[in-house]
Design a protein around this motif. Structure first.
Motif, PDB file in Angstrom:
ATOM      1  N   PRO A 315       0.834  -1.213   0.000  1.00  0.00           N
ATOM      2  CA  PRO A 315       0.000   0.000   0.000  1.00  0.00           C
ATOM      3  C   PRO A 315       0.863   1.254   0.000  1.00  0.00           C
ATOM      4  N   ARG A 316       0.317   2.346  -0.488  1.00  0.00           N
ATOM      5  CA  ARG A 316       0.998   3.632  -0.356  1.00  0.00           C
ATOM      6  C   ARG A 316       1.088   4.000   1.121  1.00  0.00           C
ATOM      7  N   GLY A 317       2.224   4.573   1.510  1.00  0.00           N
ATOM      8  CA  GLY A 317       2.419   4.874   2.919  1.00  0.00           C
ATOM      9  C   GLY A 317       2.692   3.628   3.741  1.00  0.00           C
ATOM     10  N   ALA A 318       3.261   2.610   3.100  1.00  0.00           N
ATOM     11  CA  ALA A 318       3.524   1.347   3.789  1.00  0.00           C
ATOM     12  C   ALA A 318       4.471   1.547   4.964  1.00  0.00           C
ATOM     13  N   ASP A 319       4.285   0.724   5.975  1.00  0.00           N
ATOM     14  CA  ASP A 319       5.171   0.723   7.129  1.00  0.00           C
ATOM     15  C   ASP A 319       6.233  -0.349   6.916  1.00  0.00           C
ATOM     16  N   PHE A 320       7.493   0.037   7.083  1.00  0.00           N
ATOM     17  CA  PHE A 320       8.584  -0.903   6.812  1.00  0.00           C
ATOM     18  C   PHE A 320       8.489  -2.136   7.708  1.00  0.00           C
ATOM     19  N   GLY A 321       8.309  -1.908   9.015  1.00  0.00           N
ATOM     20  CA  GLY A 321       8.285  -3.038   9.932  1.00  0.00           C
ATOM     21  C   GLY A 321       7.098  -3.949   9.721  1.00  0.00           C
ATOM     22  N   ARG A 322       5.939  -3.381   9.422  1.00  0.00           N
ATOM     23  CA  ARG A 322       4.718  -4.189   9.279  1.00  0.00           C
ATOM     24  C   ARG A 322       4.588  -4.803   7.887  1.00  0.00           C
ATOM     25  N   ASP A 323       4.908  -4.027   6.838  1.00  0.00           N
ATOM     26  CA  ASP A 323       4.601  -4.447   5.477  1.00  0.00           C
ATOM     27  C   ASP A 323       5.802  -4.948   4.680  1.00  0.00           C
ATOM     28  N   VAL A 324       6.981  -4.372   4.919  1.00  0.00           N
ATOM     29  CA  VAL A 324       8.143  -4.658   4.075  1.00  0.00           C
ATOM     30  C   VAL A 324       9.084  -5.664   4.712  1.00  0.00           C
ATOM     31  N   TRP A 325       9.427  -5.440   5.969  1.00  0.00           N
ATOM     32  CA  TRP A 325      10.409  -6.314   6.602  1.00  0.00           C
ATOM     33  C   TRP A 325       9.989  -7.791   6.603  1.00  0.00           C
ATOM     34  N   PRO A 326       8.711  -8.142   6.858  1.00  0.00           N
ATOM     35  CA  PRO A 326       8.353  -9.567   6.798  1.00  0.00           C
ATOM     36  C   PRO A 326       8.661 -10.198   5.443  1.00  0.00           C
ATOM     37  N   LEU A 327       8.495  -9.449   4.349  1.00  0.00           N
ATOM     38  CA  LEU A 327       8.828  -9.985   3.025  1.00  0.00           C
ATOM     39  C   LEU A 327      10.336 -10.181   2.896  1.00  0.00           C
ATOM     40  N   ILE A 328      11.093  -9.208   3.395  1.00  0.00           N
ATOM     41  CA  ILE A 328      12.554  -9.315   3.329  1.00  0.00           C
ATOM     42  C   ILE A 328      13.045 -10.479   4.185  1.00  0.00           C
ATOM     43  N   GLU A 329      12.533 -10.578   5.404  1.00  0.00           N
ATOM     44  CA  GLU A 329      12.970 -11.652   6.298  1.00  0.00           C
ATOM     45  C   GLU A 329      12.625 -13.020   5.714  1.00  0.00           C
ATOM     46  N   LYS A 330      11.476 -13.102   5.046  1.00  0.00           N
ATOM     47  CA  LYS A 330      11.102 -14.372   4.397  1.00  0.00           C
ATOM     48  C   LYS A 330      12.083 -14.703   3.277  1.00  0.00           C
ATOM     49  N   GLU A 331      12.517 -13.687   2.534  1.00  0.00           N
ATOM     50  CA  GLU A 331      13.501 -13.892   1.473  1.00  0.00           C
ATOM     51  C   GLU A 331      14.834 -14.348   2.049  1.00  0.00           C
ATOM     52  N   LEU A 332      15.254 -13.742   3.143  1.00  0.00           N
ATOM     53  CA  LEU A 332      16.508 -14.149   3.776  1.00  0.00           C
ATOM     54  C   LEU A 332      16.418 -15.595   4.262  1.00  0.00           C
ATOM     55  N   GLY A 333      15.290 -15.943   4.834  1.00  0.00           N
ATOM     56  CA  GLY A 333      15.099 -17.323   5.271  1.00  0.00           C
ATOM     57  C   GLY A 333      15.103 -18.297   4.113  1.00  0.00           C
ATOM     58  N   TRP A 334      14.520 -17.891   2.999  1.00  0.00           N
ATOM     59  CA  TRP A 334      14.521 -18.735   1.804  1.00  0.00           C
ATOM     60  C   TRP A 334      15.955 -19.031   1.359  1.00  0.00           C
ATOM     61  N   GLY A 335      16.788 -18.009   1.320  1.00  0.00           N
ATOM     62  CA  GLY A 335      18.185 -18.218   0.938  1.00  0.00           C
ATOM     63  C   GLY A 335      18.923 -19.094   1.932  1.00  0.00           C
ATOM     64  N   HIS A 336      18.687 -18.855   3.218  1.00  0.00           N
ATOM     65  CA  HIS A 336      19.359 -19.634   4.266  1.00  0.00           C
ATOM     66  C   HIS A 336      18.967 -21.103   4.203  1.00  0.00           C
ATOM     67  N   TYR A 337      17.661 -21.376   4.199  1.00  0.00           N
ATOM     68  CA  TYR A 337      17.214 -22.766   4.304  1.00  0.00           C
ATOM     69  C   TYR A 337      17.382 -23.525   2.996  1.00  0.00           C
ATOM     70  N   HIS A 338      17.311 -22.850   1.864  1.00  0.00           N
ATOM     71  CA  HIS A 338      17.572 -23.544   0.604  1.00  0.00           C
ATOM     72  C   HIS A 338      18.984 -24.125   0.613  1.00  0.00           C
ATOM     73  N   GLU A 339      19.952 -23.326   1.048  1.00  0.00           N
ATOM     74  CA  GLU A 339      21.336 -23.816   1.087  1.00  0.00           C
ATOM     75  C   GLU A 339      21.507 -24.882   2.171  1.00  0.00           C
ATOM     76  N   LEU A 340      20.883 -24.684   3.326  1.00  0.00           N
ATOM     77  CA  LEU A 340      21.014 -25.670   4.398  1.00  0.00           C
ATOM     78  C   LEU A 340      20.448 -27.020   3.964  1.00  0.00           C
ATOM     79  N   PHE A 341      19.273 -27.033   3.382  1.00  0.00           N
ATOM     80  CA  PHE A 341      18.615 -28.284   3.017  1.00  0.00           C
ATOM     81  C   PHE A 341      19.293 -28.972   1.835  1.00  0.00           C
ATOM     82  N   THR A 342      19.715 -28.178   0.845  1.00  0.00           N
ATOM     83  CA  THR A 342      20.281 -28.799  -0.358  1.00  0.00           C
ATOM     84  C   THR A 342      21.753 -29.156  -0.201  1.00  0.00           C
ATOM     85  N   ALA A 343      22.489 -28.436   0.640  1.00  0.00           N
ATOM     86  CA  ALA A 343      23.925 -28.695   0.797  1.00  0.00           C
ATOM     87  C   ALA A 343      24.255 -29.509   2.044  1.00  0.00           C
ATOM     88  N   HIS A 344      23.379 -29.468   3.052  1.00  0.00           N
ATOM     89  CA  HIS A 344      23.664 -30.148   4.320  1.00  0.00           C
ATOM     90  C   HIS A 344      22.430 -30.934   4.780  1.00  0.00           C
TER      91      HIS A 344
END
Length: 635
Positions: A315-344
């Motif tokens: 939405p316009r006027g989005a709040d970083f902590g409520r609207d944006v950071w959860p998407l970013i944190e999910k992306e970081l987790g995706w990168g972390h766990y993809h490597e953990l599961f596929t490599a280890h």
């Protein structure tokens, strides 16, 4: 028609723009002639920050294989992708040319730099003089690749004035007194110096009144450190890359040496000319070391949870902590766990496919997602914990200075071991996800509310990104440990504070109750962007006349001036006091509201800086083509 483009700044940003102009000119500007004027007092290609006349002890903070000036197939842009070597590939090609007896880059380099080039591998952290040579070579190649109707003139000068003429052209005033007439002007100056204000101005005045030494934020290679006396205590505020440079200049740069023993321990041998450095910051620890290995599993596809589709739905006027950071944190987790599961796979209890399907549909931060991770990843140390990653000393207190020194040394040593051990390659998954997130951020700027933009994106997140993804080479942190063991350097701790009282500087933090007292204080950071206090005469003059304005973020009763030059988000055109975007004036770089998109990039990361260069180059060429058609019609 003979068109004239003036680019103010001939460093990597200006050189990269020139390459994009050459790439698209055959398509968009094929019939007229274009002269590109590059104005910079420093060498073209390298510019000020990467000029060759820097101390040999200063390095890049990226491995040679992770540095390129060339677009590749990952860059989503309209212009043609011509490709070219990364820094390490350039070095390898230069050595091969030398071995074959053919002319090449090594022919023109001083012996001390040529030696470094010959020894380079993809994992080398090159000296800045080597990067300077690569950037100069890139500039020469960009010029030689221009079509016949495009030429370049380099002016070793500063621009001090810029004004519009009645016929639509612009007059560019140079410091030496000459004028250039331009159809279009691009400001590409990179980092700019600034006069201190606020606390920094007060501390400078205090130092003057009490005959102390104070260094406000400044580019480290140009900092005047001669007044720091051998053996005197120096407080340094800031634990990032600027600190690392200052540490090097005040130790190795003053004749100190390192010796490695048979068991691998690094020992610092003082010259006796070093001051005693006391360093701290909000975190109290240095930036995370660069990772020294590659992915052990297959590379995941980015973006997955923080891409154009998700950003468009914000939405316009989005709040970083409520609207944006959860998407970013999910992306970081995706990168972390993809490597953990596929490599280890021995450290997880289910398949990647099963985990990924459930991970994708569960909300970030939900108890269900936490339960999924806990069940699938038995050991807590294998799970992504962003708060612990961000603030390793949070909530910890120490009985005194020596206990703190031991704790920080243990933290740094553990970080070094982890970043050099492929068993922890999930860290690289997080790193690559962060790079993907960074590339998407320009699309978020117009969505965020002003408070979130200032306090969370510009404030916390960029600091977190630099701390995790833009840290120093591992050898630099090994040197830091050696300096600490030698007593040349000590740690102040987290939550650092600084006071100027009783004719001296004092520093302490939340980690201990100890107070450091010194007659010297150094701000180990670059100056924040500012146009009104800029030492660049052109930028300051433009803002004073209203030809440009500083970015101001407004939300209800909240108003914040960021100090950045306001440009349009899509095309980077300069906006004036009346809110109008100049049709023929552009600005690129970290001092603009487009934020700090790097002038060179890691290969295969869809660099936002490269995308912006391409878009601006094509808009410039299209504008010039329209002007040429009008000229022909009138003739």
């Amino acid at each position: 028609m003979s068109a004239h483009l003036v680019v103010v700044g001939a460093g990597p940003r200006g050189a990269g723009l020139l390459e994009r102009i050459g790439a698209s000119a055959p398509e968009l500007f094929a019939t007229g002639t274009l002269t590109v004027h590059l104005v910079d007092p420093h060498p073209p290609g390298a510019g000020r920050l990467w000029r060759a006349d820097q101390p040999e002890s200063l390095w890049m903070n990226s491995m040679a294989e992770d540095v390129t000036m060339f677009l590749d197939s990952s860059v989503r842009c309209e212009g043609p992708v011509r490709g070219g070597p990364s820094l390490s590939e350039w070095a390898r090609e230069a050595v091969e040319l030398e071995a074959s007896g053919s002319p090449g880059p090594l022919d023109d380099l001083p012996d001390r730099i040529a030696v470094q080039v010959r020894a380079m591998t993809g994992r080398t952290f090159a000296g800045r003089q080597v990067q300077s040579a690569y950037l100069s070579w890139f500039f020469d190649r960009a010029v030689s690749s221009l079509p016949a109707n495009v030429s370049v003139r380099v002016h070793e000068d500063d621009v001090v004035g810029l004004e519009d003429l009645p016929d639509g052209r612009q007059r560019v005033r140079l410091a030496e007194g000459a004028d250039l007439l331009a159809d279009i002007v691009v400001l590409a100056m990179g980092h700019t110096d600034a006069e201190p204000d606020g606390e920094h101005a007060r501390l400078r005045e205090f130092a003057r009144d009490h005959d102390l030494f104070y260094l406000a934020p400044e580019y480290s290679a140009d900092a005047g450190l001669d007044r720091l006396r051998p053996g005197e205590d120096v407080i340094m505020r800031g634990f990032g890359l600027a600190f690392v440079d200052l540490m090097v200049l005040l130790t190795e740069g003053r004749g100190g040496r390192y010796r490695r023993s048979r068991d691998g321990t690094l020992t610092y041998l003082p010259s006796g000319r070093e001051p005693r450095i006391h360093v701290g910051s909000r975190r109290g620890v240095p930036y995370r070391s660069k990772i020294g290995y590659g992915l052990q599993g297959p590379r995941p596809s980015y973006p997955r949870f923080f891409g154009p589709e998700q950003i468009e739905r914000l939405p316009r006027g989005a709040d970083f902590g409520r609207d944006v950071w959860p998407l970013i944190e999910k992306e970081l987790g995706w990168g972390h766990y993809h490597e953990l599961f596929t490599a280890h796979p021995d450290r997880v209890t289910t398949s990647w496919e099963e985990f990924a399907e459930r991970y994708a549909r569960l909300p970030q931060g939900s108890p269900e997602l936490a339960a999924l991770v806990a069940d699938a990843v038995p050991k807590p140390e294998d799970r992504l914990d962003v708060p612990a990653l961000d603030r390793p000393l949070a909530g910890r207190s120490f009985s005194g200075k020596e206990e703190l020194q031991t704790a920080v040394r243990e933290h740094v040593a553990a970080d070094l071991a982890r970043r050099d051990d492929p068993r922890h390659s999930a860290d690289l998954g997080v790193f690559l996800a962060l790079l993907s997130v960074y590339g998407q951020l320009p699309a978020v700027f117009d969505k965020l509310g002003a408070r979130s933009h200032v306090r969370q994106l510009d404030g916390w997140f960029y600091g977190f990104f630099n701390y995790v993804a833009s840290g120093p080479p591992g050898p630099r942190l090994q040197q830091l440990l050696a300096l600490s063991r030698a007593g040349v350097l000590s740690f102040v701790g987290a939550g650092m504070w600084v006071r100027a009282v009783d004719g001296e500087f004092q520093a302490g933090g939340a980690s201990t109750g100890d107070v450091v007292r010194a007659r010297a204080l150094v701000e180990a950071k670059l100056p924040a962007p500012t146009m009104r206090r800029s030492r660049n005469a052109l930028l300051r003059d433009m803002v004073e006349r209203g030809a440009a304005v500083e970015e101001t973020l407004v939300e209800e009763d909240f108003r914040h001036v960021t100090g950045r030059l306001l440009v349009t988000q899509e095309s980077a055109r300069v906006v004036n006091r009346e809110g109008r975007a100049h049709p023929r004036r552009y600005a690129l770089g970290p001092y603009t509201s487009g934020r700090a998109m790097a002038a060179f990039a890691r290969p295969h990361t869809n660099s936002p800086g490269f995308r912006k260069n391409d878009a601006v180059a094509r808009e410039i060429l299209s504008t010039l083509a329209e002007m040429e058609q009008t000229h022909r019609a009138c003739a």
